[in-house]
Design an enzyme around this catalytic site. Structure first.
Site, PDB file in Angstrom:
ATOM      1  N   CYS A  88       4.152  -7.240   8.085  1.00 11.24           N
ATOM      2  CA  CYS A  88       4.989  -6.699   9.157  1.00 11.24           C
ATOM      3  C   CYS A  88       5.120  -7.762  10.234  1.00 11.24           C
ATOM      4  O   CYS A  88       4.172  -8.506  10.512  1.00 11.24           O
ATOM      5  CB  CYS A  88       4.347  -5.436   9.738  1.00 11.24           C
ATOM      6  SG  CYS A  88       5.358  -4.657  11.017  1.00 11.24           S
ATOM      7  N   GLU A 147       0.822  -1.213   0.000  1.00 12.41           N
ATOM      8  CA  GLU A 147       0.000   0.000   0.000  1.00 12.41           C
ATOM      9  C   GLU A 147       0.849   1.252   0.000  1.00 12.41           C
ATOM     10  O   GLU A 147       1.874   1.313   0.666  1.00 12.41           O
ATOM     11  CB  GLU A 147      -0.835   0.060   1.280  1.00 12.41           C
ATOM     12  CG  GLU A 147      -1.829  -1.025   1.408  1.00 12.41           C
ATOM     13  CD  GLU A 147      -2.701  -0.817   2.628  1.00 12.41           C
ATOM     14  OE1 GLU A 147      -3.526  -1.683   2.894  1.00 12.41           O
ATOM     15  OE2 GLU A 147      -2.550   0.212   3.313  1.00 12.41           O
ATOM     16  N   CYS A 204      -2.853  -2.164  14.721  1.00 14.31           N
ATOM     17  CA  CYS A 204      -2.417  -1.902  13.354  1.00 14.31           C
ATOM     18  C   CYS A 204      -2.767  -3.081  12.440  1.00 14.31           C
ATOM     19  O   CYS A 204      -2.559  -4.236  12.795  1.00 14.31           O
ATOM     20  CB  CYS A 204      -0.909  -1.663  13.349  1.00 14.31           C
ATOM     21  SG  CYS A 204      -0.223  -1.443  11.704  1.00 14.31           S
ATOM     22  N   ASN A 206      -7.283   5.346  14.036  1.00 14.63           N
ATOM     23  CA  ASN A 206      -8.057   5.110  12.822  1.00 14.63           C
ATOM     24  C   ASN A 206      -8.720   3.745  12.975  1.00 14.63           C
ATOM     25  O   ASN A 206      -8.032   2.723  12.890  1.00 14.63           O
ATOM     26  CB  ASN A 206      -7.080   5.073  11.646  1.00 14.63           C
ATOM     27  CG  ASN A 206      -7.564   5.891  10.483  1.00 14.63           C
ATOM     28  OD1 ASN A 206      -8.757   6.074  10.284  1.00 14.63           O
ATOM     29  ND2 ASN A 206      -6.622   6.364   9.708  1.00 14.63           N
ATOM     30  N   CYS A 251      -2.719   2.387   8.151  1.00 21.57           N
ATOM     31  CA  CYS A 251      -1.653   1.473   7.792  1.00 21.57           C
ATOM     32  C   CYS A 251      -2.102   0.012   7.575  1.00 21.57           C
ATOM     33  O   CYS A 251      -2.580  -0.628   8.500  1.00 21.57           O
ATOM     34  CB  CYS A 251      -0.719   1.556   8.987  1.00 21.57           C
ATOM     35  SG  CYS A 251       0.835   0.866   8.775  1.00 21.57           S
ATOM     36  N   SER A 299       9.677   6.325  10.254  1.00 16.65           N
ATOM     37  CA  SER A 299       8.969   6.017  11.494  1.00 16.65           C
ATOM     38  C   SER A 299       9.291   4.591  11.920  1.00 16.65           C
ATOM     39  O   SER A 299       9.242   3.669  11.109  1.00 16.65           O
ATOM     40  CB  SER A 299       7.465   6.168  11.243  1.00 16.65           C
ATOM     41  OG  SER A 299       6.733   5.862  12.403  1.00 16.65           O
ATOM     42  N   GLY A 317       4.953  -2.110   7.258  1.00 13.87           N
ATOM     43  CA  GLY A 317       6.281  -2.628   7.548  1.00 13.87           C
ATOM     44  C   GLY A 317       7.100  -1.755   8.466  1.00 13.87           C
ATOM     45  O   GLY A 317       6.720  -0.627   8.792  1.00 13.87           O
ATOM     46  N   GLU A 318       8.227  -2.301   8.907  1.00 14.79           N
ATOM     47  CA  GLU A 318       9.109  -1.609   9.840  1.00 14.79           C
ATOM     48  C   GLU A 318      10.392  -1.230   9.089  1.00 14.79           C
ATOM     49  O   GLU A 318      11.214  -2.101   8.782  1.00 14.79           O
ATOM     50  CB  GLU A 318       9.400  -2.543  11.028  1.00 14.79           C
ATOM     51  CG  GLU A 318      10.483  -2.079  11.970  1.00 14.79           C
ATOM     52  CD  GLU A 318      10.348  -0.625  12.452  1.00 14.79           C
ATOM     53  OE1 GLU A 318       9.245  -0.192  12.810  1.00 14.79           O
ATOM     54  OE2 GLU A 318      11.383   0.072  12.446  1.00 14.79           O
ATOM     55  N   SER A 366       7.271   5.415  17.182  1.00 14.77           N
ATOM     56  CA  SER A 366       5.898   5.113  17.591  1.00 14.77           C
ATOM     57  C   SER A 366       5.922   4.685  19.048  1.00 14.77           C
ATOM     58  O   SER A 366       6.380   3.595  19.365  1.00 14.77           O
ATOM     59  CB  SER A 366       5.325   3.989  16.718  1.00 14.77           C
ATOM     60  OG  SER A 366       5.271   4.428  15.384  1.00 14.77           O
TER      61      SER A 366
HETATM   62  N1  SAH Z   1       6.564   0.290  11.654  1.00 14.37           N
HETATM   63  C1  SAH Z   1       6.685   1.715  11.678  1.00 14.37           C
HETATM   64  C2  SAH Z   1       6.047   2.440  10.524  1.00 14.37           C
HETATM   65  C3  SAH Z   1       4.694   1.982  10.051  1.00 14.37           C
HETATM   66  S1  SAH Z   1       3.290   2.414  11.045  1.00 14.37           S
HETATM   67  C4  SAH Z   1       6.192   2.247  12.987  1.00 14.37           C
HETATM   68  O1  SAH Z   1       5.720   1.464  13.816  1.00 14.37           O
HETATM   69  O2  SAH Z   1       6.316   3.443  13.234  1.00 14.37           O
HETATM   70  C5  SAH Z   1       3.152   4.153  10.884  1.00 14.37           C
HETATM   71  C6  SAH Z   1       2.379   4.778  12.025  1.00 14.37           C
HETATM   72  O3  SAH Z   1       0.964   4.471  11.893  1.00 14.37           O
HETATM   73  C7  SAH Z   1       2.807   4.273  13.380  1.00 14.37           C
HETATM   74  O4  SAH Z   1       2.938   5.315  14.294  1.00 14.37           O
HETATM   75  C8  SAH Z   1       1.662   3.366  13.737  1.00 14.37           C
HETATM   76  O5  SAH Z   1       1.604   3.158  15.107  1.00 14.37           O
HETATM   77  C9  SAH Z   1       0.478   4.115  13.164  1.00 14.37           C
HETATM   78  N2  SAH Z   1      -0.761   3.326  13.053  1.00 14.37           N
HETATM   79  C10 SAH Z   1      -0.891   2.022  12.778  1.00 14.37           C
HETATM   80  N3  SAH Z   1      -2.192   1.646  12.811  1.00 14.37           N
HETATM   81  C11 SAH Z   1      -2.894   2.752  13.114  1.00 14.37           C
HETATM   82  C12 SAH Z   1      -4.290   3.021  13.302  1.00 14.37           C
HETATM   83  N4  SAH Z   1      -5.204   2.057  13.174  1.00 14.37           N
HETATM   84  N5  SAH Z   1      -4.652   4.281  13.614  1.00 14.37           N
HETATM   85  C13 SAH Z   1      -3.734   5.267  13.727  1.00 14.37           C
HETATM   86  N6  SAH Z   1      -2.412   5.076  13.549  1.00 14.37           N
HETATM   87  C14 SAH Z   1      -1.998   3.829  13.269  1.00 14.37           C
END
Ligand code: SAH
Length: 357
Positions: A114, A94, A121, A293, A336, A194, A162-163, A217
């Protein structure tokens, strides 16, 4: 499997080597990049100022990019677009395009799936398939740029699936390509990586001498809550994470952004705000409060307005630097990994013969 070399993942020296092997002057490399990255021409045959033999030779063993678009959804509310791109080995990933009056931001994925399984998430629900190569990360941007020719891309955030720091080499190579003036030329300070918080990788990053922004995060300021939300915290608890973050700010003299998705009844109490302010005292940082979200079939809900107000007021009183992020693309599964997950579920339903539309 496709064995062609993907130009989108090559740094200038690597591309020049290929061009020289075809007994062509190296300035041809810059011409190829101009077509791809400035003019949005994503096939060798369209690169009109290259000799036709070179175009044919390039075409035999190389391809400009490595993804194709399967789906695009655009939000009627805020014009955010979400794309599903497909890799050569049929993985779906995505990418999100977020235009605002001032910026045009692309949110890229660094892995298919991931491994970290954060509870809120969607990306980690089916585990990790594999890390993306640099060319696959850069290809996302090429396709989004081509699809939005009137909006020069201004920012890139590594906040898709992904990370990034678990796919370290590919992520850094992609950043070098995105940043390079012959490619997209996006300033390092407009690129944000991130991470869910991998202390060793953060320490390694501190020594890279690159100027991009780092976001961590956090989502909770006590180990019990963070263990529950983010299993990675059991391996790397807050003490280790904050130590690495502090060192990062000291070595680079840069500020870190901590992301905090605020969830009803989980991390939205006054005590949680106090813990957060305490955890981050005397750290060169700011906090980005993000509305949750909602993802279908997940137990979590967005924090209530009154709780959010109390939370941010507590942060204010304790002099913690924070911003409140607006949620975008909610009507198109903007979170995400959400769209990909929904697709898989639909497919499964279809496979079970339950007649999904
Ligand atoms: N793995 C990395 C980057 C991908 S997630 C990380 O963890 O930062 C990017 C951001 O989206 C992160 O801060 C994650 O916690 C957030 N995220 C994931 N699912 C979400 C959701 N349902 N609502 C809001 N933010 C979310």
């Amino acid at each position: 499997m496709n064995k062609k070399t993907i130009i989108a993942g090559l740094l200038p020296d690597e591309l020049k080597k290929i061009i020289s092997a075809y007994k062509q002057p190296v300035y041809r490399a810059k011409q190829v990049l101009d077509w791809m990255f400035k003019k949005g021409v994503l096939s060798f045959s369209g690169m009109k100022n290259l000799p036709s033999e070179l175009r044919e030779e390039l075409d035999r063993k190389n391809q400009p990019l490595s993804l194709y678009q399967e789906l695009k959804l655009t939000s009627a509310v805020d014009k955010t677009s979400k794309y599903i791109f497909i890799t050569n080995d049929a993985q779906s990933i995505e990418t999100v395009f977020i235009p605002t009056t001032k910026r045009a931001t692309v949110c890229v994925s660094t892995q298919a799936g991931c491994a970290f399984g954060c509870l809120f998430c969607a990306s980690g629900k089916d585990g990790l398939v594999r890390g993306l190569r640099a060319d696959e990360i850069v290809s996302q941007l090429l396709l989004v740029k081509k699809d939005n020719p009137h909006r020069p891309l201004t920012n890139v955030v590594f906040m898709g699936m992904g990370e990034p720091l678990a796919n370290y080499e590919n992520t850094l190579k992609a950043i070098r390509i995105i940043n390079h003036p012959d490619y997209l030329g996006i300033a390092a300070r407009k690129i944000t990586v991130s991470t869910c918080g991998l202390p060793d990788a953060i320490s390694r990053l501190a020594k890279e001498n690159m100027q991009f922004e780092l976001s961590i995060s956090l989502h909770a300021a006590d180990n019990d809550t963070r263990n529950r939300l983010m299993p990675v915290n059991k391996k790397f608890p807050l003490e280790m994470l904050i130590k690495a973050a502090r060192e990062y700010t000291q070595v680079t003299n840069r500020m870190i952004t901590f992301e905090y998705v605020i969830i009803d009844g989980v991390n939205d109490s006054k005590k949680a705000a106090l813990d957060l302010a305490k955890l981050l005292t005397r750290l060169k940082c700011k906090v980005n409060i993000i509305p949750f979200n909602p993802v279908d079939a997940m137990q979590f809900k967005r924090a209530e307005k009154a709780r959010l107000a109390e939370f941010t007021q507590t942060l204010d009183e304790n002099k913690l630097n924070f911003t409140l992020r607006r949620s975008r693309g909610a009507d198109i599964q903007g979170a995400c990994g959400q769209l990909r997950l929904e697709r898989t579920e639909r497919k499964n339903l279809k496979d079970e013969g339950r007649g999904f539309k």
